[in-house]
Design an enzyme around this catalytic site. Structure first.
Site, PDB file in Angstrom:
ATOM      1  CB  CYS A 128      -0.948   0.003   1.188  1.00  0.00           C
ATOM      2  SG  CYS A 128      -1.945  -1.487   1.262  1.00  0.00           S
ATOM      3  CG  HIS A 166      -3.045   3.231   2.288  1.00  0.00           C
ATOM      4  ND1 HIS A 166      -3.774   2.834   1.194  1.00  0.00           N
ATOM      5  CD2 HIS A 166      -2.999   2.146   3.124  1.00  0.00           C
ATOM      6  CE1 HIS A 166      -4.140   1.581   1.354  1.00  0.00           C
ATOM      7  NE2 HIS A 166      -3.688   1.143   2.517  1.00  0.00           N
ATOM      8  CG  ASN A 210      -6.712  -0.805   1.950  1.00  0.00           C
ATOM      9  OD1 ASN A 210      -6.109  -0.478   0.931  1.00  0.00           O
ATOM     10  ND2 ASN A 210      -6.090  -1.196   3.045  1.00  0.00           N
TER      11      ASN A 210
HETATM   12  N1  COA Z   1     -17.728  -8.676  11.141  1.00  0.00           N
HETATM   13  C1  COA Z   1     -18.142  -8.945  12.378  1.00  0.00           C
HETATM   14  N2  COA Z   1     -17.303  -9.300  13.368  1.00  0.00           N
HETATM   15  C2  COA Z   1     -15.993  -9.375  13.073  1.00  0.00           C
HETATM   16  C3  COA Z   1     -15.504  -9.109  11.763  1.00  0.00           C
HETATM   17  C4  COA Z   1     -16.436  -8.755  10.789  1.00  0.00           C
HETATM   18  N3  COA Z   1     -16.072  -8.474   9.530  1.00  0.00           N
HETATM   19  N4  COA Z   1     -14.164  -9.273  11.777  1.00  0.00           N
HETATM   20  C5  COA Z   1     -13.810  -9.618  13.026  1.00  0.00           C
HETATM   21  N5  COA Z   1     -14.936  -9.690  13.810  1.00  0.00           N
HETATM   22  C6  COA Z   1     -15.017 -10.018  15.220  1.00  0.00           C
HETATM   23  C7  COA Z   1     -13.848 -10.856  15.689  1.00  0.00           C
HETATM   24  O1  COA Z   1     -14.097 -12.231  15.445  1.00  0.00           O
HETATM   25  C8  COA Z   1     -13.815 -10.541  17.159  1.00  0.00           C
HETATM   26  O2  COA Z   1     -14.808 -11.290  17.777  1.00  0.00           O
HETATM   27  P1  COA Z   1     -14.549 -11.906  19.266  1.00  0.00           P
HETATM   28  O3  COA Z   1     -14.322 -10.712  20.143  1.00  0.00           O
HETATM   29  O4  COA Z   1     -15.813 -12.640  19.526  1.00  0.00           O
HETATM   30  O5  COA Z   1     -13.335 -12.766  19.126  1.00  0.00           O
HETATM   31  C9  COA Z   1     -14.247  -9.080  17.211  1.00  0.00           C
HETATM   32  O6  COA Z   1     -14.933  -8.813  15.981  1.00  0.00           O
HETATM   33  C10 COA Z   1     -13.105  -8.095  17.368  1.00  0.00           C
HETATM   34  O7  COA Z   1     -12.111  -8.457  16.441  1.00  0.00           O
HETATM   35  P2  COA Z   1     -10.789  -7.591  16.275  1.00  0.00           P
HETATM   36  O8  COA Z   1      -9.952  -8.187  15.198  1.00  0.00           O
HETATM   37  O9  COA Z   1     -10.167  -7.360  17.623  1.00  0.00           O
HETATM   38  O10 COA Z   1     -11.407  -6.211  15.751  1.00  0.00           O
HETATM   39  P3  COA Z   1     -10.701  -4.834  15.612  1.00  0.00           P
HETATM   40  O11 COA Z   1     -11.384  -3.816  16.430  1.00  0.00           O
HETATM   41  O12 COA Z   1      -9.200  -4.911  15.719  1.00  0.00           O
HETATM   42  O13 COA Z   1     -11.028  -4.483  14.076  1.00  0.00           O
HETATM   43  C11 COA Z   1      -9.964  -4.481  11.934  1.00  0.00           C
HETATM   44  C12 COA Z   1     -10.537  -5.331  13.044  1.00  0.00           C
HETATM   45  C13 COA Z   1      -9.432  -5.389  10.848  1.00  0.00           C
HETATM   46  C14 COA Z   1     -11.087  -3.617  11.358  1.00  0.00           C
HETATM   47  C15 COA Z   1      -8.869  -3.558  12.512  1.00  0.00           C
HETATM   48  O14 COA Z   1      -7.934  -4.330  13.240  1.00  0.00           O
HETATM   49  C16 COA Z   1      -8.115  -2.825  11.435  1.00  0.00           C
HETATM   50  O15 COA Z   1      -8.673  -2.016  10.723  1.00  0.00           O
HETATM   51  N6  COA Z   1      -6.796  -3.040  11.350  1.00  0.00           N
HETATM   52  C17 COA Z   1      -5.983  -2.409  10.341  1.00  0.00           C
HETATM   53  C18 COA Z   1      -6.160  -3.172   9.079  1.00  0.00           C
HETATM   54  C19 COA Z   1      -5.660  -2.435   7.892  1.00  0.00           C
HETATM   55  O16 COA Z   1      -6.006  -1.302   7.682  1.00  0.00           O
HETATM   56  N7  COA Z   1      -4.885  -3.128   7.104  1.00  0.00           N
HETATM   57  C20 COA Z   1      -4.390  -2.660   5.878  1.00  0.00           C
HETATM   58  C21 COA Z   1      -3.232  -1.807   6.081  1.00  0.00           C
HETATM   59  S1  COA Z   1      -2.585  -1.406   4.554  1.00  0.00           S
END
Ligand code: COA
Length: 389
Positions: A127, A269, A299
């Site tokens: 990215c 980004h 994204n």
């Molecule tokens: N829908 C519903 N629930 C979801 C889900 C979805 N799409 N994805 C994950 N969950 C659930 C998980 O299973 C977890 O459940 P649990 O508590 O029962 O185990 C809960 O939601 C929390 O998961 P978590 O991974 O801790 O969520 P988060 O607040 O960290 O959000 C992202 C997840 C991916 C949105 C976040 O980590 C993020 O944006 N990270 C950066 C990713 C990014 O931008 N990457 C590209 C960079 S170039």
């Protein structure tokens, strides 16, 4: 308009500046909303929007690909720059989803545009790729080795997503954005850049490919990674992103001799709205100084910055002499920031001259004919050799 070809020597190299003079973007026809996504993935619009700010993304249909999107964005950028494809010395496509491992997507675009005097290659920095590519092109222009470059970020992320993995497949979309960078004696344009990498984080965000250690079935089944499918440690990537956005913007401002508060607009980004809000807080900037369109596109990896740039220009959020900061971050881990002093071309140039527009269309037609005739000639030569031997 001054144009330079790669072979020419340029005495005035020291006084050359690299300006963005054209821009364009393309997205697939079909959009996929969060509600539609939740019909086949265990998720909801509320969850996705609250955690990411995304409402929909565009997904390539069968006839669309990284190269076709890149080509459409490139044509628009040439139109705005009002230059001919044959004026280009370099085409770089930043992508993590290239059309092939080789030949490069850039070579296909070069052929379709009839940019027969341009070198072409793909650049892999996930990215952050677009900022890396723009920096390479700007340095070549300032060094005097080229006069005009087409820099594209293009992706079909939908093809490498694991649609069973709700923590990644909800985030990404397809699209392309392009800019034309050109040499000019006018001060401004690209002022400074910061490129960084931390390969120790390579296990946090990746797409294993043919050469990967994960291509070994037994190893892949141990760590659970699938060949050609993305995996990501979301929360760690989140923390990394908020840290490096502010750090690298501060570094690029220092290198250009300006204050962070002098920045008129940050074009980051587009990964997640919460990441952008946290980074704005860290920098002490108003959140509205951060361009965001993640809601509509998700994204789009290397394409997100040039797409956001196009929309910022369309929304008149960029004025002549503004300081614009671009910042990318992603797999590698990699991150990159760039400061640009904007020089908006005259309106006459923005709309392109009638004659040049016609010449571009003739060149696109010639490109198709030239490519087909070269292939046909190779086939005939092969047959002749077979008959002769
Ligand atoms: N829908 C519903 N629930 C979801 C889900 C979805 N799409 N994805 C994950 N969950 C659930 C998980 O299973 C977890 O459940 P649990 O508590 O029962 O185990 C809960 O939601 C929390 O998961 P978590 O991974 O801790 O969520 P988060 O607040 O960290 O959000 C992202 C997840 C991916 C949105 C976040 O980590 C993020 O944006 N990270 C950066 C990713 C990014 O931008 N990457 C590209 C960079 S170039």
């Amino acid at each position: 308009m001054a144009t330079f070809s790669s072979g020419e020597a340029h005495d005035d190299a020291a006084a050359r500046h690299a300006h963005v003079v054209g821009w364009g973007m393309a997205v697939p026809e079909s959009a996929l909303t969060n509600d539609e996504l939740s019909t086949f993935v265990d998720t909801s619009d509320d969850w996705i929007f609250a955690r990411t700010g995304i409402r929909q993304r565009f997904i390539a249909d069968e006839g669309e690909s990284t190269a076709t999107l890149a080509y459409r964005a490139a044509q628009q950028a040439l139109e705005v720059a009002d230059i001919l494809p044959t004026d280009l010395d370099l085409i770089v496509v930043a992508t993590s989803t290239p059309e092939n491992i080789f030949p490069s997507t850039a070579s296909l675009v070069q052929d379709w545009l009839n940019a027969h005097d341009a070198g072409a290659f793909d650049l892999s920095a996930a990215c952050s790729g677009f900022v890396y590519a723009l920096n390479m092109a700007a340095d070549s222009i300032r060094a005097g080795s080229i006069g005009a470059a087409l820099v594209i970020g293009a992706e079909t992320m939908s093809r490498i997503l694991d649609w069973q993995d709700r923590s990644t497949c909800i985030l990404f979309g397809d699209g392309a954005g392009a800019v034309v960078l050109q040499a000019s004696p006018a001060p401004g344009g690209v002022l400074s850049s910061v490129l960084r990498s931390d390969g120790a984080g390579s296990d946090l965000l990746a797409i294993p490919s043919v050469g990967s250690i994960d291509a070994d079935e037994s190893r892949a089944s141990t760590n659970g990674n699938k060949l050609y499918k993305m995996y990501m440690a979301g929360s760690e990537v989140f923390r990394f992103a908020t840290r490096v956005i502010s750090e690298s913007i501060e570094q690029t401002c220092t290198a250009a001799g300006i204050q962070v508060t002098d920045i008129d607009l940050v074009i980051p980004h587009q990964a997640n709205l919460r990441i952008l809000q946290a980074a704005a807080r860290k920098l002490g900037l108003d959140a509205d100084k951060f361009m965001s369109n993640v809601e509509h596109y998700g994204n789009t990896s290397a394409a997100s910055i040039p797409i956001a740039l196009c929309e910022a220009i369309e929304q008149q959020r960029i004025q002549d002499k503004d300081h614009i900061a671009l910042v990318g971050f992603g797999g590698g881990l990699t991150w990159a920031a760039m400061l640009i002093r904007w020089g908006v071309p005259e309106p006459r140039e923005q709309h392109g001259s009638m004659l040049n527009r016609q010449r571009r269309h003739v060149q696109y037609r010639i490109a198709r004919w030239r490519s087909r005739s070269r292939r046909w000639r190779r086939r005939v030569d092969r047959k002749v050799r077979e008959i002769r031997d």
